[in-house]
Structures are given as structure tokens and as C-alpha cells.
Scaffold this motif. Structure first.
Motif, PDB file in Angstrom:
ATOM      1  N   PHE A  14       0.748  -1.147  -0.148  1.00  0.00           N
ATOM      2  CA  PHE A  14      -0.044   0.094   0.274  1.00  0.00           C
ATOM      3  C   PHE A  14       0.835   1.275   0.011  1.00  0.00           C
ATOM      4  CE2 PHE A  14      -3.216  -3.009   1.578  1.00  0.00           C
ATOM      5  CZ  PHE A  14      -4.299  -2.840   0.632  1.00  0.00           C
ATOM      6  N   VAL A  15       2.255   1.223   0.275  1.00  0.00           N
ATOM      7  CA  VAL A  15       3.095   2.244   0.193  1.00  0.00           C
ATOM      8  C   VAL A  15       4.017   2.305  -0.922  1.00  0.00           C
ATOM      9  CG1 VAL A  15       4.270   4.187   1.577  1.00  0.00           C
ATOM     10  CG2 VAL A  15       2.443   2.625   2.589  1.00  0.00           C
ATOM     11  N   VAL A  54      -4.442  11.867  -5.515  1.00  0.00           N
ATOM     12  CA  VAL A  54      -5.656  11.204  -5.081  1.00  0.00           C
ATOM     13  C   VAL A  54      -5.604   9.810  -4.946  1.00  0.00           C
ATOM     14  CG1 VAL A  54      -8.061  10.946  -5.276  1.00  0.00           C
ATOM     15  CG2 VAL A  54      -7.096  13.198  -5.566  1.00  0.00           C
ATOM     16  N   ALA A  55      -5.275   9.098  -6.106  1.00  0.00           N
ATOM     17  CA  ALA A  55      -5.038   7.720  -5.894  1.00  0.00           C
ATOM     18  C   ALA A  55      -4.120   7.374  -4.988  1.00  0.00           C
ATOM     19  CB  ALA A  55      -4.845   7.252  -7.423  1.00  0.00           C
ATOM     20  N   ALA A  56      -2.897   8.026  -5.088  1.00  0.00           N
ATOM     21  CA  ALA A  56      -1.834   7.596  -3.707  1.00  0.00           C
ATOM     22  C   ALA A  56      -2.329   7.773  -2.486  1.00  0.00           C
ATOM     23  CB  ALA A  56      -0.697   8.411  -4.299  1.00  0.00           C
ATOM     24  N   GLY A  57      -3.073   9.079  -2.420  1.00  0.00           N
ATOM     25  CA  GLY A  57      -3.543   9.250  -1.069  1.00  0.00           C
ATOM     26  C   GLY A  57      -4.370   8.269  -0.469  1.00  0.00           C
ATOM     27  N   ILE A  58      -5.450   7.674  -1.493  1.00  0.00           N
ATOM     28  CA  ILE A  58      -6.336   6.774  -1.008  1.00  0.00           C
ATOM     29  C   ILE A  58      -5.473   5.311  -0.575  1.00  0.00           C
ATOM     30  CG2 ILE A  58      -8.361   5.274  -1.463  1.00  0.00           C
ATOM     31  CD1 ILE A  58      -9.248   7.922  -3.387  1.00  0.00           C
ATOM     32  N   THR A  97      -3.740   5.752   2.855  1.00  0.00           N
ATOM     33  CA  THR A  97      -4.320   5.872   4.046  1.00  0.00           C
ATOM     34  C   THR A  97      -5.086   4.532   4.213  1.00  0.00           C
ATOM     35  OG1 THR A  97      -5.262   7.983   3.171  1.00  0.00           O
ATOM     36  CG2 THR A  97      -6.474   6.805   5.011  1.00  0.00           C
ATOM     37  N   ILE A  98      -5.528   3.562   3.238  1.00  0.00           N
ATOM     38  CA  ILE A  98      -5.792   2.434   3.625  1.00  0.00           C
ATOM     39  C   ILE A  98      -4.613   1.337   4.069  1.00  0.00           C
ATOM     40  CG2 ILE A  98      -6.379   0.229   2.627  1.00  0.00           C
ATOM     41  CD1 ILE A  98      -8.058   1.704   0.469  1.00  0.00           C
ATOM     42  N   ILE A 116     -11.828   3.691   5.401  1.00  0.00           N
ATOM     43  CA  ILE A 116     -11.154   4.637   4.388  1.00  0.00           C
ATOM     44  C   ILE A 116     -12.069   5.908   4.477  1.00  0.00           C
ATOM     45  CG2 ILE A 116     -12.085   3.712   2.496  1.00  0.00           C
ATOM     46  CD1 ILE A 116      -9.046   5.694   2.721  1.00  0.00           C
ATOM     47  N   ILE A 117     -13.215   5.826   4.036  1.00  0.00           N
ATOM     48  CA  ILE A 117     -14.212   6.897   3.860  1.00  0.00           C
ATOM     49  C   ILE A 117     -14.287   7.572   5.037  1.00  0.00           C
ATOM     50  CG2 ILE A 117     -16.727   7.294   3.152  1.00  0.00           C
ATOM     51  CD1 ILE A 117     -16.722   5.363   1.166  1.00  0.00           C
TER      52      ILE A 117
END
Length: 277
Positions: free
Chosen positions: A30-31, A76-80, A83-84, A112-113
């Protein structure tokens, strides 16, 4: 009883070392992979566009706006995804039932939301307070007062961010998914510990900055020996690895701070530890 910086750091390192393998698996997915892919495929996102010498402020702003208009989706994609991953790592470290990697990722996906809604509300509240302080000073027209107010607004923003910094573990560990309750819970949990907690974060940030600067300097010199293409690809992988290491540390810090403050809240009662120790 008070928040102890040494205890927080020792627990941070213990959590990270005891769960290094599982954390690495989540962080890698995820990172590291998302950032490495983005930096290799879109290397331009790592730097802002270069401006011609003597460019006006308006020209600079237009260039920056154009840059983000083209790359916003990548951030945005990387942030989501990140964050997960962060939610999953904090859940893995902080939950009493010691979830598996799959269960921890499930918690991250489910959270996430609420996490992003909480982050939005936090940032909005902090910005409103900071801008209000500056606006009041600006109404006087006194340059010195505006400067002092601007510095004060930054200090207040950091303090408020510190008081609200436990939103992630409250979501991932405590299971609270209502953003307003998350904010209230973080504010209540950090009551009386804001200054020491801010000091802890500042010390960690300074130490981290020094370590990252040294790593980037040394690896930059080594990679430069391999030529431009090797330097660009290697730099992307090193940057992704540095970001991954930072996120691992952040997750352990959040879990450790949350755990200590919960113990203090319970009057020093023992809290079951992740990692079996």
C-alpha cells in the motif's frame, strides 16, 4: 501521571520491531508499490514545474495550477491507497485481538471513507481558526501585528493538529467510524497532553528529517555514478522506500501514543500489547 516521551518512543520501536514482517507486507503493497510505480511512470509528479527567471507571481501560480490540473488524480489515488495502508498498519499494531494481515487490510478498506471525512473536517476547522486569527489582525492594518498573528496562527494550527492527531487509531483501533465522534474522542484523549505530545512529534520530525537528508544525499551520490537513467530509476525506488519507512514509523508512533494515552485515561491500567509482549 503525564505523557512520557521516552515510554512512547520505546513502545514505538517495540511495536515496529515485533511486527516488522507483517508491517512490511502491508507497507510494501500500500505504500512502496504505489509510490514507486507513480515515480517511475510519472517522474514529473516528484517536482514542481521549473519557472523562467524573473517569472511573475501570476505566472508561477498559473504554472502550479496547470501542474496540479494534470496530476491531481495521481495524488488522490496515492492518498487513498496509502491511507488504507496506514489504517491497516495501525489496526494491526493496536487492536487487542491481533488481527491477521488480511483482517487488518479489511479494517483499512472499511475505514477509508470515515478517515477521509474526518481529515476533511479537521483541516477545515484548523484552516478556519488560523485564517480567522490572521483576518482579525489584518483588519487593524498593522504590519507588525499581522506578522505576529501569522506566526501565532501557524503555532495554533500545529497545536490543533496535535490534539486531533489520534483520529487514525481511534478509527482503526477503537472502531469509531463517525467523523464527529472521532474528532471529539481525539480531543478528549489528548486533553492535558497537547504540549508534550507536540514536543514529541517535533523531535521525531527533526530526527526524521536529518536521517532522510543523509540517506538521500548518500544514495544520490551513489546513483549518480550509474548514469542519468539509472539515477532516475534508482532515485524513484529510494524515494518510495524512504516514504515507506516514514509511514511505518508513523503507524507505530500513532499506535504507541494511542496506547499510552488509553493507559493514562484508565489510571495506568495495563493494556494488552500487540506482538505478544
Amino acid at each position: 501521571m503525564k505523557f512520557d516521551l521516552d515510554t512512547a518512543w520505546r513502545e514505538t520501536t517495540r511495536l515496529a520491531s515485533d511486527n516488522a514482517g507483517l508491517l512490511s507486507a502491508i507497507a510494501g503493497i500500500f505504500v512502496f508499490l504505489p509510490y514507486a510505480t507513480l515515480l517511475l511512470v510519472l517522474p514529473s509528479i516528484a517536482t514542481l514545474p521549473e519557472l523562467p527567471k524573473g517569472a511573475s507571481f501570476e505566472t508561477a501560480m498559473k504554472a502550479i495550477e496547470a501542474f496540479y490540473a494534470e496530476t491531481w488524480w495521481a495524488f488522490v489515488a496515492a492518498g487513498i491507497i496509502v491511507t488504507i495502508g496506514l489504517l491497516s498498519m495501525v489496526a494491526l499494531l493496536g487492536r487487542r485481538e491481533r488481527p491477521t494481515v488480511g483482517e487488518a487490510i479489511g479494517i483499512g478498506l472499511k475505514s477509508i471513507i470515515p478517515a477521509w471525512l474526518t481529515l476533511f473536517l479537521q483541516n477545515m476547522a484548523i484552516n478556519i481558526v488560523a485564517l480567522l486569527i490572521i483576518a482579525i489582525a489584518s483588519a487593524t492594518g498593522l504590519a507588525a501585528l499581522i506578522f505576529v498573528a501569522s506566526v501565532g496562527a501557524i503555532a495554533v494550527a500545529f497545536y490543533l493538529a496535535t490534539r486531533l492527531s489520534l483520529a487514525t487509531p481511534i478509527i482503526a483501533v477503537d472502531g469509531e467510524l463517525n467523523p464527529f465522534r472521532v474528532i471529539a474522542a481525539s480531543w478528549a484523549l489528548t486533553r492535558g497532553y497537547g504540549s508534550r505530545l507536540l514536543l514529541f512529534y517535533v523531535l521525531l520530525a527533526l530526527a526524521g528529517f536529518v536521517v532522510i537528508a543523509v540517506v538521500m544525499l548518500v544514495t544520490g551520490v551513489i546513483l549518480a555514478l550509474g548514469g542519468p537513467a539509472f539515477e532516475e530509476a534508482g532515485g524513484a525506488l529510494v524515494s518510495a522506500a524512504v516514504i515507506t519507512g516514514a509511514m511505518l514509523l508513523v503507524s507505530a508512533v500513532m499506535a504507541a501514543v494511542h496506547r499510552q494515552l488509553r493507559r493514562l485515561e484508565q489510571g495506568g491500567a495495563s493494556v494488552p500489547r500487540a506482538g505478544g509482549s
